[in-house]
Design a protein around this motif. Sequence first.
Motif, short mmCIF file in Angstrom:
data_model
loop_
_atom_site.label_atom_id
_atom_site.label_comp_id
_atom_site.label_asym_id
_atom_site.label_seq_id
_atom_site.Cartn_x
_atom_site.Cartn_y
_atom_site.Cartn_z
N CYS A 195 0.90 -1.10 -0.09
CA CYS A 195 -0.12 -0.01 -0.11
C CYS A 195 0.68 1.07 -0.10
O CYS A 195 1.79 1.63 0.52
CB CYS A 195 -0.90 -0.12 1.26
SG CYS A 195 -1.38 -1.41 1.61
N HIS A 196 0.86 2.14 -0.87
CA HIS A 196 1.36 3.40 -1.18
C HIS A 196 0.53 4.28 -0.45
O HIS A 196 -0.56 4.63 -1.18
CB HIS A 196 1.56 3.91 -2.48
CG HIS A 196 3.00 2.84 -2.88
ND1 HIS A 196 4.14 3.28 -4.19
CD2 HIS A 196 4.03 2.11 -2.23
CE1 HIS A 196 4.71 1.89 -4.20
NE2 HIS A 196 4.86 1.84 -3.10
N THR A 197 0.96 5.48 0.32
CA THR A 197 0.34 6.49 0.21
C THR A 197 0.15 7.34 -0.40
O THR A 197 1.15 6.94 -1.06
CB THR A 197 -0.27 7.30 1.59
OG1 THR A 197 1.73 7.46 2.19
CG2 THR A 197 -0.02 6.13 2.90
N THR A 331 9.82 -1.69 -3.68
CA THR A 331 8.36 -0.83 -3.92
C THR A 331 7.83 -0.58 -2.52
O THR A 331 7.03 0.24 -2.25
CB THR A 331 7.74 -2.16 -4.38
OG1 THR A 331 7.94 -3.18 -5.69
CG2 THR A 331 5.80 -2.08 -3.74
N GLU A 332 8.14 -1.09 -1.38
CA GLU A 332 7.85 -1.05 -0.05
C GLU A 332 8.16 0.65 0.48
O GLU A 332 7.92 0.99 1.02
CB GLU A 332 8.14 -2.11 1.10
CG GLU A 332 8.07 -3.01 0.51
CD GLU A 332 8.55 -4.41 0.28
OE1 GLU A 332 8.06 -5.39 -0.43
OE2 GLU A 332 9.15 -3.96 -0.87
N ASP A 382 0.02 -7.98 8.54
CA ASP A 382 0.65 -7.09 9.88
C ASP A 382 1.65 -6.37 8.94
O ASP A 382 2.56 -7.20 7.93
CB ASP A 382 1.08 -8.66 10.49
CG ASP A 382 0.14 -9.14 11.00
OD1 ASP A 382 -0.56 -8.21 11.47
OD2 ASP A 382 0.52 -10.18 12.12
N SER A 383 1.94 -5.28 9.12
CA SER A 383 3.29 -4.15 9.15
C SER A 383 3.99 -5.14 9.12
O SER A 383 4.77 -5.24 10.52
CB SER A 383 2.84 -3.29 9.04
OG SER A 383 3.65 -2.42 8.52
N PRO A 384 5.34 -5.06 8.06
CA PRO A 384 6.57 -5.12 8.72
C PRO A 384 7.71 -3.81 9.51
O PRO A 384 8.41 -4.22 9.50
CB PRO A 384 7.94 -5.71 7.41
CG PRO A 384 6.51 -5.32 5.75
CD PRO A 384 5.43 -5.06 6.56
N TRP A 390 11.15 2.08 11.09
CA TRP A 390 11.90 0.96 10.36
C TRP A 390 11.43 0.07 9.92
O TRP A 390 11.03 -0.58 10.71
CB TRP A 390 13.66 0.91 11.49
CG TRP A 390 13.53 2.19 12.16
CD1 TRP A 390 13.61 2.48 13.02
CD2 TRP A 390 15.38 3.15 11.36
NE1 TRP A 390 14.53 3.86 13.29
CE2 TRP A 390 15.23 3.22 11.94
CE3 TRP A 390 15.92 2.70 10.23
CZ2 TRP A 390 16.95 4.26 11.53
CZ3 TRP A 390 17.07 3.16 9.42
CH2 TRP A 390 17.08 4.54 10.59
N LEU A 391 12.17 -0.35 8.66
CA LEU A 391 11.64 -1.32 7.64
C LEU A 391 13.40 -1.96 7.40
O LEU A 391 13.64 -1.29 7.09
CB LEU A 391 11.11 -0.86 5.87
CG LEU A 391 11.13 -1.81 4.93
CD1 LEU A 391 10.00 -3.30 5.67
CD2 LEU A 391 10.04 -1.31 4.10
#
Length: 572
Positions: A195-197, A331-332, A382-384, A390-391
């Motif tokens: 999902c991109h905002t 992408t993320e 669930d969000s990573p 931080w990702l």
Amino acid sequence: MNNNRPQTVYDLLLAAARPAPQVTAIRFVVDLDEVELSYSQTYEQLLSKLHKSVDMMRKLSGKSRPVVSLLLPNIPQAQVLLWAAETAGIANPLNPLLNDEALFQLMSKAQTDLVFALGPMYGNELWEKAIRVSSRLPNNPLCISVFSPAGEMHYDSEVHLYQNVHLAGDEAPAPSDIAAYYHTGGTTGTPKLACHTHANQTAAALAVMKSLQLSAKDIAINGLPIFHVAGAIVNSLAILGAGGQLVLPTVAGFRNPEVIRRHWRLIQDLGVTISSGIPTSMASMLDVPLEGADISSLRFLLSGGAPVPMKLHELALEKAERQLYQAYGMTECSGVIGLPNLAKTVVWGSVGHIAPPVEVRIDSGEICIRSPMVFPGYLGLDSPVTQDGWLKTGDLGYVDESGNLFITGRAKDLIIRSGHNIDPALIEGCLEQHPAVGMAAAVGMPDEYAGELPVAYVQLRAGAEISSEELLAYVMTHIAERPACPKKVIILEALPVTAVGKVYKPKLREDITDLLLEELFTRRIGPIGIKSRHTDSGRLVVDLWDIPLSEAEWCRNQLKRLNLQLEKLVFR
């Protein structure tokens, strides 16, 4: 807007068009033999079609924020529809090479309301695929043909019937609204939807504009697809956001070999200032002679999507007398992590410079990022992303004292030989220094004792001739780390790549496993059927058929000793 900086994709395009609405925003080279007759679209026309497309999407779906799936190549209509879908609701650009089941799963998860797909063209079955998939969805969304007419509605013929109305208030998107669902993963299995905002994508475009010092004078070729963040955001939205001109070279883009062959001539004829492509495309471009083409308009070359071999930097200086910069993203994070630092000389081997608002830290060798570009998470999962933003990227690397980022490999691509971690980049970098080698990829081959043994695949440069034995001897004398020396070097006409040109290592792992098993089994029981493949979860499994019943247990034992899973066994 905040401090006069656009906060949404819609705001960014409005701001870009305001100073000079009559200048060309998009140029589409329909026929490479008649470049002077290319289709062009001004910023005023782009916004007019965007507004009409927003009205069309909302009225046809009956929703104020529809989910719009796009099965389109990078053509002018796709550019309008992508940004219109993000403005109207949520865009869902999809890889046309995905199979029916993967597209069905993605559209089901996205809850697609409308589908815009390329109409029937010779040699292209995309329209038929779109119809098949949409008919399986519970709400049976309307399929609208684009470019070539088909079905109930043809976008090109009917978009003019809708209203060109500037959006404001609740009609316009907010920075925190989801702008797009981008799928991640390969061409097998079911990828996830990132999902991109609007805030994510706008921050990414602004960062690229600043890094590349983009202006309304820039003309950039973009042959990448819109379902990839580099094609959509880095090489499209940033150019349009700067008020520059976006050149789209034919329906097939860089997948058209004639576009590659005429690359330098296109730069001359269109006054291109920036040309970019993933390393495989860039390697092909740099193999093409300039043949006297005037490329004085070209500021620099840009690559990304995978680490750039040192040889390409050398070729860029030798052939084009231009610096080849590199960008790094995923992408993320809307395609942006490391970007060129034009104020400094290119640092060969670096994938880009880290500058605010991007932050990078290295955690146990893995690159972690935090920035306004980092997405909120995957749809339905669930969000990573950690609570403090931080990702983990999955890439291994380091940052030098000047802020240049270097990638040393993928955490999941490490070859583990008897407990010894081998970075494939060590092997690939060595082979790519050989003048005959264009691209190289190293993977692990199953081994009973070591677990894995390194093997290398190479794609030779155009016109080069060399044997596998010669390349193996070259590697043995140039890699000091003996366990990292590959057991085999296999020459392919072309390395397998994904739809956006990244080397697809799962296919190479399957290939070397098949070769190993074929050699092992043929010695004992003669020719049989062997097929290694990756499951949707990424696990490597083996199918065997035409097996004598008396040899079934032996076959099972051999696979077990190689730590391979038998998925299917068919007897003679």
